[in-house]
Scaffold this motif. Structure first.
Motif, PDB file in Angstrom:
ATOM      1  N   LYS A 220      63.933 -11.899  44.610  1.00 43.39           N
ATOM      2  CA  LYS A 220      63.646 -12.029  46.033  1.00 43.39           C
ATOM      3  C   LYS A 220      63.434 -13.482  46.460  1.00 43.39           C
TER       4      LYS A 220
ATOM      5  N   ASP B  85      55.590  -7.136  44.161  1.00 41.29           N
ATOM      6  CA  ASP B  85      56.685  -8.075  44.030  1.00 41.29           C
ATOM      7  C   ASP B  85      57.056  -8.852  45.294  1.00 41.29           C
TER       8      ASP B  85
ATOM      9  N   GLY C  40      67.067  -0.635  44.874  1.00 38.88           N
ATOM     10  CA  GLY C  40      65.991   0.107  45.517  1.00 38.88           C
ATOM     11  C   GLY C  40      66.323   0.235  46.991  1.00 38.88           C
ATOM     12  N   ASN C  41      66.031  -0.821  47.750  1.00 36.97           N
ATOM     13  CA  ASN C  41      66.330  -0.803  49.176  1.00 36.97           C
ATOM     14  C   ASN C  41      67.755  -1.208  49.509  1.00 36.97           C
TER      15      ASN C  41
ATOM     16  N   THR D 131      67.016  -8.939  37.868  1.00 37.84           N
ATOM     17  CA  THR D 131      66.213  -9.160  39.068  1.00 37.84           C
ATOM     18  C   THR D 131      64.804  -9.685  38.808  1.00 37.84           C
TER      19      THR D 131
HETATM   20  C1  LIG Z   1      63.308  -5.778  45.114  1.00 34.85           C
HETATM   21  C2  LIG Z   1      63.682  -5.638  43.695  1.00 34.85           C
HETATM   22  C3  LIG Z   1      64.733  -4.805  43.279  1.00 34.85           C
HETATM   23  C4  LIG Z   1      65.521  -3.936  44.234  1.00 34.85           C
HETATM   24  O1  LIG Z   1      66.328  -4.677  45.130  1.00 34.85           O
HETATM   25  P1  LIG Z   1      66.854  -4.015  46.462  1.00 34.85           P
HETATM   26  O2  LIG Z   1      67.445  -5.112  47.238  1.00 34.85           O
HETATM   27  O3  LIG Z   1      65.647  -3.419  47.137  1.00 34.85           O
HETATM   28  O4  LIG Z   1      67.851  -2.969  46.087  1.00 34.85           O
HETATM   29  C5  LIG Z   1      65.036  -4.744  41.932  1.00 34.85           C
HETATM   30  N1  LIG Z   1      64.321  -5.450  41.014  1.00 34.85           N
HETATM   31  C6  LIG Z   1      63.309  -6.254  41.381  1.00 34.85           C
HETATM   32  C7  LIG Z   1      62.556  -6.973  40.333  1.00 34.85           C
HETATM   33  C8  LIG Z   1      62.959  -6.394  42.726  1.00 34.85           C
HETATM   34  O5  LIG Z   1      61.949  -7.189  43.067  1.00 34.85           O
END
Ligand SMILES: *Cc1c(COP(=O)(O)O)cnc(C)c1O
Length: 505
Positions: free
Chosen positions: A112, A152, A267-268, A443
């Motif tokens: 992020k 997060d 996720g989102n 991520t």
């Molecule tokens: C936010 C996040 C995700 C999911 O990303 P989206 O854009 O919501 O699909 C996956 N892994 C981590 C560590 C995140 O912080």
């Protein structure tokens, strides 16, 4: 460059208002009215650009005349100077033609940061420019960012906004229900404009308070409340860069014409949506694979064409908590394209307007009955772009253990492990595509989710010297001075706190 809402009521908005507004007034999400074209020679002209130079090229296509080229370049370079490697998002080998795109080299060690480091600078830039142009005696333009976090997003937002002029930020977290590292990451930021608020309640309570505050029209206006959640268009935009960056990294590694499969722990749907835009712009992409944990609404949609909330079970707690969602907010943006191209008829302009009505109807159905379904034609079109897969908690742990035990060893965080597991389950489909390169987006840094990582390794009978993998800023973090306000579980109490802080500034 103009933007429109996915729900059709708001059109012709410029980049600056879309960024500062976040969500459109009709409840929809902003998307570009038309997609820009890449320069015809992008594959050669951009091949040797640094991450920040590449980001400047791509972002400028969507900004129009709202920011000058020199200003944008400065803003982008400052945003990525905070990363701990000059490559910003390095591509490393995992196994054969499978690579890991490490998106966790920013200040909070999660993907992020790529978007929020940029968004913080963008807010500051727009506010400073508005203030420079305002009439004498007019009050300063300011923004008060209020958000809820289970861990997060909050720290990435705080690091994106700390010390920014004319911006204050209030991040609510459930007291005692955030991991110790994440709590420390947030509350050890002592900048005057950062306010951590621990709420005596759950994450849902925190989210509910934020919603209530945004629903109070006078309060929202008086304090210029702003949102930085993943529905902000600038976040998607900033993420497009690393898909191109990975493509050029593959070229540099000797593949003259890569057409990778990108596997994205989702996720989102914000991360993978940026991949959809990269593909739509013309980046060669074999397939985009959505990887979900047990919260699998996206995987179920790709299988059935039905988008259905798992209302009976609610959100399931998994070892990959940043992907624990009931619905994926950014999916609405992809659905708009699906509707425009498959569900309605007319000229392109007519179909764009009709798509807005279709989305509004689908979202009403979702709210009223917990689900809606797209046509078989639309489902087929979605499957032409996306694959999907789901990873259980048990498979998340065994995947972490498996790659840790390999030589060379690689320590996956639980979110990344979900993606790598899903890539493995897609092996046959990948072979049928001609065995292209597979890029698994990573991520988060494993140290951020130490509990799950240590459990996976220890259950496998291995040892792990966790201290040795800690990034330098995490060393001693738990012992650093903190600042956090405690607040009862009520919107009134949080509103009072915001008023008091605003008055004392
Ligand atoms: C936010 C996040 C995700 C999911 O990303 P989206 O854009 O919501 O699909 C996956 N892994 C981590 C560590 C995140 O912080």
């Amino acid at each position: 460059m103009l933007y429109r809402s996915t729900r059709g009521q708001s059109k012709g908005q410029g980049f600056e208002s879309v960024v500062l507004e976040g969500l459109a007034a009709d409840g929809g999400l902003y998307i570009p009215e038309t997609l820009p074209s890449l320069p015809s020679d992008w594959q050669t002209a951009w091949a040797k650009l640094s991450f920040s130079e590449l980001a400047t090229e791509l972002i400028s296509l969507f900004v129009g005349s709202d920011i000058s080229r020199a200003e944008l370049s400065d803003l982008v370079h400052r945003s990525y100077a905070t990363f701990d490697t000059p490559e910003v998002t390095p591509l490393v080998g995992l196994d054969g033609k499978t690579h890991i795109l490490e998106l966790f080299h920013g200040p909070t060690y999660a993907f992020k940061d790529v978007a929020l480091q940029f968004l913080g600078n963008l807010f500051e830039f727009f506010l400073e420019r508005r203030n420079a142009q305002k009439a004498a005696g007019e009050p300063d333009h300011k923004i008060t960012v209020v958000g809820a976090t289970s861990g997060d997003t909050g720290s990435a937002a705080i690091y994106g906004l700390r010390g920014k002029k004319n911006v204050s930020v209030f991040i609510l977290h459930p007291e005692g229900r955030v991991s110790p590292i994440q709590e420390a990451q947030m509350t050890t930021v002592l900048d005057a404009n950062v306010h951590n608020v621990s709420i005596a309640g759950t994450f849902d309570d925190c989210q509910d308070i934020v919603k209530q505050l945004f629903g109070r029209a006078d309060f929202k206006k008086q304090h210029s409340l702003g949102a930085i959640n993943s529905i902000n268009w600038a976040r998607i935009l900033a993420q497009i860069t690393y898909y191109f960056h990975a493509y050029f990294a593959l070229v540099r590694q000797g593949n003259a014409e890569p057409k990778p499969v990108f596997v994205v722990p989702s996720g989102n749907f914000g991360d993978i949506l940026a991949g959809f835009y990269a593909r739509s712009l013309g980046l060669p992409v074999g397939k985009l694979a959505i990887a979900t944990n047990a919260n699998d609404i996206l995987d179920r949609f790709l299988r059935s064409g039905k988008y259905e909330k798992n209302s009976a079970q609610g959100v399931l707690a998994t070892p990959s908590p940043a992907m624990d969602i009931l619905v994926s907010s950014n999916f609405e943006r992809f659905l708009w394209y699906l509707a425009r191209d498959n569900e309605v008829v007319g000229t392109e302009a007519e179909r764009a307007d009709l798509a807005g009505a279709t989305i509004a109807q689908w979202m009403d159905e979702l709210r009223a009955s917990g689900s809606f379904a797209v046509s078989p034609k639309a489902l087929e079109a979605a499957r032409a772009v996306f694959w999907s897969g789901r990873c259980s908690d048990a498979d998340t742990y065994t995947t972490i253990a498996k790659y840790y035990a390999k030589t060379p060893s690689y320590l996956l965080d639980p979110h990344t492990a979900v993606g790598v597991y899903v890539a493995e389950t897609l092996a046959e489909d990948i072979a049928q595509l001609g065995s292209p390169d597979v890029v698994c987006l990573s991520t988060a840094h494993p140290a951020k989710f130490s509990e799950a990582v240590l459990k996976a390794v220890h259950d496998d009978g291995k040892s792990l010297d966790f201290e040795s993998i800690l990034p330098p800023p995490f060393v001693g973090l738990l012992g650093k001075p903190r600042r956090c306000e405690h607040c009862e579980n009520s919107a009134d109490a949080v509103a009072q706190l915001i008023v008091a802080k605003a008055a004392s500034q």
